[in-house]
Scaffold this motif. Sequence first.
Motif, short mmCIF file in Angstrom:
data_model
loop_
_atom_site.label_atom_id
_atom_site.label_comp_id
_atom_site.label_asym_id
_atom_site.label_seq_id
_atom_site.Cartn_x
_atom_site.Cartn_y
_atom_site.Cartn_z
N ASP A 1 48.22 39.25 42.54
CA ASP A 1 47.36 40.17 43.27
C ASP A 1 45.89 39.84 43.01
O ASP A 1 45.55 38.85 42.34
CB ASP A 1 47.66 41.62 42.90
N GLU A 2 45.00 40.69 43.53
CA GLU A 2 43.57 40.41 43.46
C GLU A 2 43.00 40.51 42.05
O GLU A 2 41.86 40.08 41.81
CB GLU A 2 42.81 41.38 44.37
N THR A 3 43.79 41.03 41.09
CA THR A 3 43.26 41.19 39.74
C THR A 3 42.97 39.86 39.06
O THR A 3 42.17 39.81 38.12
CB THR A 3 44.24 41.99 38.85
N ILE A 4 43.59 38.78 39.53
CA ILE A 4 43.33 37.48 38.89
C ILE A 4 41.89 37.02 39.13
O ILE A 4 41.40 36.14 38.42
CB ILE A 4 44.32 36.39 39.35
N TYR A 5 41.22 37.60 40.13
CA TYR A 5 39.86 37.19 40.45
C TYR A 5 38.81 38.06 39.76
O TYR A 5 37.60 37.84 39.95
CB TYR A 5 39.65 37.24 41.97
N ARG A 6 39.23 39.02 38.97
CA ARG A 6 38.27 39.85 38.26
C ARG A 6 37.55 39.03 37.19
O ARG A 6 38.21 38.40 36.35
CB ARG A 6 38.97 41.06 37.64
N PRO A 7 36.23 39.00 37.18
CA PRO A 7 35.47 38.15 36.24
C PRO A 7 35.81 38.42 34.78
O PRO A 7 35.83 37.49 33.97
CB PRO A 7 34.01 38.51 36.55
N GLU A 8 36.07 39.68 34.44
CA GLU A 8 36.33 40.02 33.05
C GLU A 8 37.65 39.43 32.52
O GLU A 8 37.87 39.40 31.31
CB GLU A 8 36.31 41.54 32.85
#
Length: 254
Positions: A83-90
Amino acid sequence: MRIQSEITLTPEEQALISRLKSFRVPEMARILEEQLRDPNADLNTFKERMSAMINSEWQSRADKRFNRLMKEAHLRYPAADLDETIYRPERQLDTQIIERLSTCHWIEEGKNLIVTGSSASGKTYLINAFCVTAMKQSKSVRYIKANTLMSEMEQARIKATNLDYLNKLTKLDLLVIDDFGLMDLDLDKCRDLFEVLDTRDGRKSTVVISQFPVSSWFDMFADNTYADACLTRITDKHHTYRLEMNGINMRETE
């Protein structure tokens, strides 16, 4: 398509459906029956009607195959996906590497993957997502914790079924060993682990997940010879990809 129950099939049409069922293509038989009972079916071309039959049969078999593979995989997160969480900078993830690994081409090549990083960084979830993708491509998968693997190998050795157990592991397209380092590796277990890695080396893919850096793995083994043999097979840069995950604690964000 809704079945028109008031339309009676002719003996010839019933025979066609029975023959398809005898050929073990039940979904094709079901779609054909729907078409024969639908007074508007002839509005579709022959190609469209055949495509509906073939695609339905193909999808039914793909679903059954996927469900069987999922049952045998024993995933911790069977619903995992990228999902999109892999793109979170942190999260500090190399998303380009993840996207390339998610194609599962490396599994077809028999390459390995080492995933290391801090606890609760999402390592297991991510690899389970790769497993789901692999099974959608009809690849066989088994997820297992290192402690469980060592225990099952020991029990198989005691029962003299270790060769059968090893053969099952050897045939898997993808074997995922999680929590590597959180297990006892005495001499017998060193030997067991070597057998697993050696039979898969260069032919089938193995993923090792650990919260410990690779530099500390050698000291986990009770025997230096087996340590060299095992690590050579799983860490060779020509056959193994690596992924570091040291971002935020994902459990705290749930």
